[in-house]
Design a protein around this motif. Structure first.
Motif, PDB file in Angstrom:
ATOM      1  N   VAL A 123      40.277  32.129  -6.152  1.00  0.00           N
ATOM      2  CA  VAL A 123      39.155  32.173  -7.106  1.00  0.00           C
ATOM      3  C   VAL A 123      39.234  31.010  -8.105  1.00  0.00           C
ATOM      4  N   ARG A 124      40.439  30.612  -8.522  1.00  0.00           N
ATOM      5  CA  ARG A 124      40.545  29.495  -9.479  1.00  0.00           C
ATOM      6  C   ARG A 124      40.127  28.188  -8.818  1.00  0.00           C
ATOM      7  N   ARG A 125      40.536  27.994  -7.571  1.00  0.00           N
ATOM      8  CA  ARG A 125      40.137  26.788  -6.858  1.00  0.00           C
ATOM      9  C   ARG A 125      38.610  26.685  -6.781  1.00  0.00           C
ATOM     10  N   HIS A 126      37.949  27.846  -6.753  1.00  0.00           N
ATOM     11  CA  HIS A 126      36.487  27.837  -6.642  1.00  0.00           C
ATOM     12  C   HIS A 126      35.802  27.945  -7.997  1.00  0.00           C
ATOM     13  N   GLY A 127      36.537  27.649  -9.072  1.00  0.00           N
ATOM     14  CA  GLY A 127      35.894  27.468 -10.372  1.00  0.00           C
ATOM     15  C   GLY A 127      35.727  28.719 -11.209  1.00  0.00           C
ATOM     16  N   TYR A 128      36.396  29.794 -10.847  1.00  0.00           N
ATOM     17  CA  TYR A 128      36.273  31.031 -11.635  1.00  0.00           C
ATOM     18  C   TYR A 128      37.295  31.039 -12.770  1.00  0.00           C
ATOM     19  N   SER A 129      36.929  31.670 -13.909  1.00  0.00           N
ATOM     20  CA  SER A 129      37.883  31.912 -14.993  1.00  0.00           C
ATOM     21  C   SER A 129      38.122  33.399 -15.115  1.00  0.00           C
ATOM     22  N   LEU A 130      39.319  33.717 -15.590  1.00  0.00           N
ATOM     23  CA  LEU A 130      39.681  35.128 -15.747  1.00  0.00           C
ATOM     24  C   LEU A 130      39.027  35.675 -17.009  1.00  0.00           C
ATOM     25  N   GLY A 131      38.102  36.620 -16.846  1.00  0.00           N
ATOM     26  CA  GLY A 131      37.391  37.192 -17.989  1.00  0.00           C
ATOM     27  C   GLY A 131      38.136  38.370 -18.572  1.00  0.00           C
ATOM     28  N   GLN A 132      38.578  39.260 -17.695  1.00  0.00           N
ATOM     29  CA  GLN A 132      39.190  40.502 -18.185  1.00  0.00           C
ATOM     30  C   GLN A 132      40.178  41.020 -17.144  1.00  0.00           C
ATOM     31  N   GLY A 139      41.859  41.748 -11.591  1.00  0.00           N
ATOM     32  CA  GLY A 139      41.305  40.614 -12.339  1.00  0.00           C
ATOM     33  C   GLY A 139      39.802  40.600 -12.170  1.00  0.00           C
ATOM     34  N   HIS A 140      39.078  40.525 -13.289  1.00  0.00           N
ATOM     35  CA  HIS A 140      37.622  40.351 -13.236  1.00  0.00           C
ATOM     36  C   HIS A 140      37.349  38.892 -13.600  1.00  0.00           C
ATOM     37  N   TRP A 141      36.944  38.113 -12.612  1.00  0.00           N
ATOM     38  CA  TRP A 141      36.751  36.669 -12.746  1.00  0.00           C
ATOM     39  C   TRP A 141      35.262  36.374 -12.792  1.00  0.00           C
ATOM     40  N   GLN A 142      34.891  35.349 -13.574  1.00  0.00           N
ATOM     41  CA  GLN A 142      33.476  34.976 -13.599  1.00  0.00           C
ATOM     42  C   GLN A 142      33.303  33.472 -13.536  1.00  0.00           C
ATOM     43  N   LYS A 143      32.119  33.099 -13.080  1.00  0.00           N
ATOM     44  CA  LYS A 143      31.768  31.692 -12.992  1.00  0.00           C
ATOM     45  C   LYS A 143      30.266  31.593 -13.216  1.00  0.00           C
ATOM     46  N   THR A 144      29.848  30.536 -13.907  1.00  0.00           N
ATOM     47  CA  THR A 144      28.413  30.303 -14.096  1.00  0.00           C
ATOM     48  C   THR A 144      27.958  29.312 -13.035  1.00  0.00           C
ATOM     49  N   LEU A 145      26.938  29.685 -12.281  1.00  0.00           N
ATOM     50  CA  LEU A 145      26.469  28.798 -11.203  1.00  0.00           C
ATOM     51  C   LEU A 145      25.700  27.624 -11.804  1.00  0.00           C
ATOM     52  N   GLU A 146      25.884  26.418 -11.200  1.00  0.00           N
ATOM     53  CA  GLU A 146      25.155  25.242 -11.736  1.00  0.00           C
ATOM     54  C   GLU A 146      23.730  25.249 -11.219  1.00  0.00           C
TER      55      GLU A 146
END
Ligand SMILES: CC(C)(COP(=O)(O)OP(=O)(O)OC[C@H]1O[C@@H](n2cnc3c(N)ncnc32)[C@H](O)[C@@H]1OP(=O)(O)O)[C@@H](O)C(=O)NCCC(=O)NCCS
Length: 353
Positions: A159-168, A346-353
Motif C-alpha cells: 500500500v505504501r508503494r502505491h501512495g497510501y498513508s496510514l490514517g488510523q 491498518g486503515h490506509w487512504q490516498k487521494t486520487l489525482e
C-alpha cells in the motif's frame, strides 16, 4: 492474466454462480492462510447476502484470472449517500502467486472504478494478526494512538508503494465467555434514570426511528483522527435493511439500548452479530450519545448484551471487537471485561489525482 468483472448471481448452484462460488472458496483459503483459523471463513450464501444489499452500499468486484482459475480480486465498496466522497478497496491475491504484479493490476482497476464513480478518497486495509507483530524492527505509525504496523510486512510495503498513508490503526480484541462471576459482579452497578431494552433480530417498532437516529451518529461521533469517512444517513428503513441482510447471513444482531426515561431518548446502544451456530460473535457498533457520556452507560449496555447472549445463544464462546487505537475510553471498558489483543488493522487512504 486478465482482470474481468465478476457477475453477482441471483441464486447459487447455477452455471451463472460458478465463478462467484469459486471466489468465495479462494477468499476462504486466503483468510485461513492469514489467520490460521476459520474465524472469517464464509459460506457462499453469507457472501451473497452481503452483495445483494445495494441500496445503501454498492459493491463492484473484478477478478484476476490465470489459466482459467481465479487468483485474486478487487472489491470496490461505494457508500451511497448524496455527497459521498470515499470508496474502499479490498485487494487479495492467492499466497502462492504474490510478488508478480497481480495485486498492482487489481489495485489499478480499483482506482479506475473509484474515479469513474466520482470518488476522490480511497481506503485500503491491511490485517496483522497478533503473532505477526512480534519482533518488527521498523513500525509505521498513524497520527493518533500508540500502536505501529510492521513496515516490512508485504501488505504494508504494497500500500505504501502505491501512495497510501496510514490514517488510523484499529485494534481487534477477543473475549472468552462466560465471564467469571467475580468479574461480572465487578461490572454490575445500579442504573438510575435509564431502562435497558434488548432484542435479537428486529428492533421493536416503537424504538425504530430513535434507534436509526443513533446509528447515524456512529459515523460521526467516534474517533476518526487521520481518516476521511462519509457521514451515513440512517432511517428506519435502513435499519430494517441491515436486519434483513444479517438474518440472510445467518447472524442476526443482538442489541441492547439504554433508554433515558425522562426524555425517551436512546442514550446508548451496543450490537453483537450472533450466528445461530458456531462459537464466535462479532461486536458491531457501541455508542453512547455525547450528552450522556460519563454515566458508565457503555459498560451497562455491553454487560447486559453479554448476559442476554449467555441466555439466548449459550453456544457462543468468544467475542471479537474492533476499536480505533486512540479510542481510550472504549478500550478501557473492553479491558475491564477481559478482552485481550487479537490483531491490528491498518486503515490506509490516498487521494486520487
Ligand atoms: C497486498 C497484496 C494484495 C499484494 O499482492 P501482489 O500480487 O503480491 O502484489 P504485487 O506483485 O503487485 O506487488 C508486490 C511486490 O511484488 C513486486 N513485484 C514483483 N513483480 C512485479 C511485477 N511484475 N509487477 C509489479 N510488481 C511486482 C512489487 O514490486 C511489490 O514489491 P514491494 O513489496 O516491495 O512493494 C497481497 O500480498 C495480498 O493479497 N495480501 C493479503 C491481502 C492484503 O493485505 N491486502 C491489502 C491491500 S488492500
Amino acid at each position: 492474466m486478465r482482470v474481468t468483472r465478476l457477475p453477482i448471481p441471483d441464486t447459487l448452484g447455477t452455471p451463472e454462480s460458478a465463478a462467484f462460488e469459486e471466489l468465495v472458496g479462494v477468499l476462504n483459503g486466503i483468510v485461513v492462510d492469514l489467520w490460521g483459523d476459520d474465524d472469517f471463513v464464509e459460506t457462499a450464501e453469507q457472501a451473497l447476502a452481503a452483495h445483494r444489499e445495494q441500496d445503501y452500499t454498492e459493491r463492484i468486484v473484478f477478478v484476476a484470472i490465470e489459466e482459467d482459475a481465479i487468483v485474486g480480486r478487487v472489491e470496490v465498496v461505494f457508500p451511497l449517500n448524496a455527497d459521498s466522497e470515499t470508496a474502499s478497496l479490498l485487494v487479495d491475491v492467492v499466497p502462492a502467486l504474490r510478488g508478480r504484479g497481480i495485486g498492482t493490476a487489481l489495485l489499478a482497476k480499483g482506482h479506475e472504478l473509484a474515479a469513474e464513480g466520482g470518488r476522490r478518497v480511497v481506503s485500503a486495509y491491511t490485517e496483522h494478526p497478533i503473532r505477526t507483530l512480534e519482533g518488527a524492527e521498523r513500525l509505521v505509525r498513524a497520527s493518533a494512538g500508540s500502536a505501529g504496523l510492521p513496515a516490512e510486512s508485504p501488505a504494508v510495503r504494497f500500500v505504501r508503494r502505491h501512495g497510501y498513508s496510514l490514517g488510523q490503526i484499529e485494534r481487534s480484541s477477543e473475549l472468552h465467555l462466560p465471564l467469571p462471576p467475580e468479574r461480572e459482579a465487578g461490572l454490575t452497578m445500579p442504573l438510575n434514570g435509564f431502562r435497558l431494552v434488548s432484542w435479537w433480530g428486529a428492533a421493536p417498532d416503537e424504538l425504530l426511528e430513535r434507534f436509526a437516529a443513533m446509528k447515524a451518529r456512529m459515523s460521526t461521533d467516534i474517533p476518526q483522527t487521520g481518516i476521511a469517512v462519509d457521514p451515513e444517513d440512517w432511517d428506519g428503513e435502513r435499519v430494517r435493511s441491515q436486519e434483513r441482510t444479517l438474518v440472510a447471513r445467518g447472524e442476526p444482531l443482538l442489541v441492547t439500548v439504554a433508554v433515558h426515561e425522562a426524555s425517551g431518548e436512546i442514550a446508548a446502544y451496543t450490537e453483537l452479530a450472533v450466528p445461530a451456530d458456531g462459537t464466535k460473535a462479532e461486536q458491531y457498533d457501541t455508542l453512547v450519545a455525547r450528552a450522556y457520556r460519563g454515566h458508565r452507560l457503555g459498560t451497562a449496555v455491553k454487560l447486559r448484551n453479554i448476559q442476554e447472549l449467555g441466555r439466548r445463544a449459550p453456544h457462543i464462546r468468544r467475542i471479537l471487537t474492533w476499536n480505533a487505537d486512540e479510542n481510550d475510553p472504549m478500550l478501557a471498558i473492553n479491558r475491564a471485561f477481559g478482552f485481550r489483543p487479537h490483531a491490528l488493522t491498518g486503515h490506509w487512504q490516498k487521494t486520487l489525482e
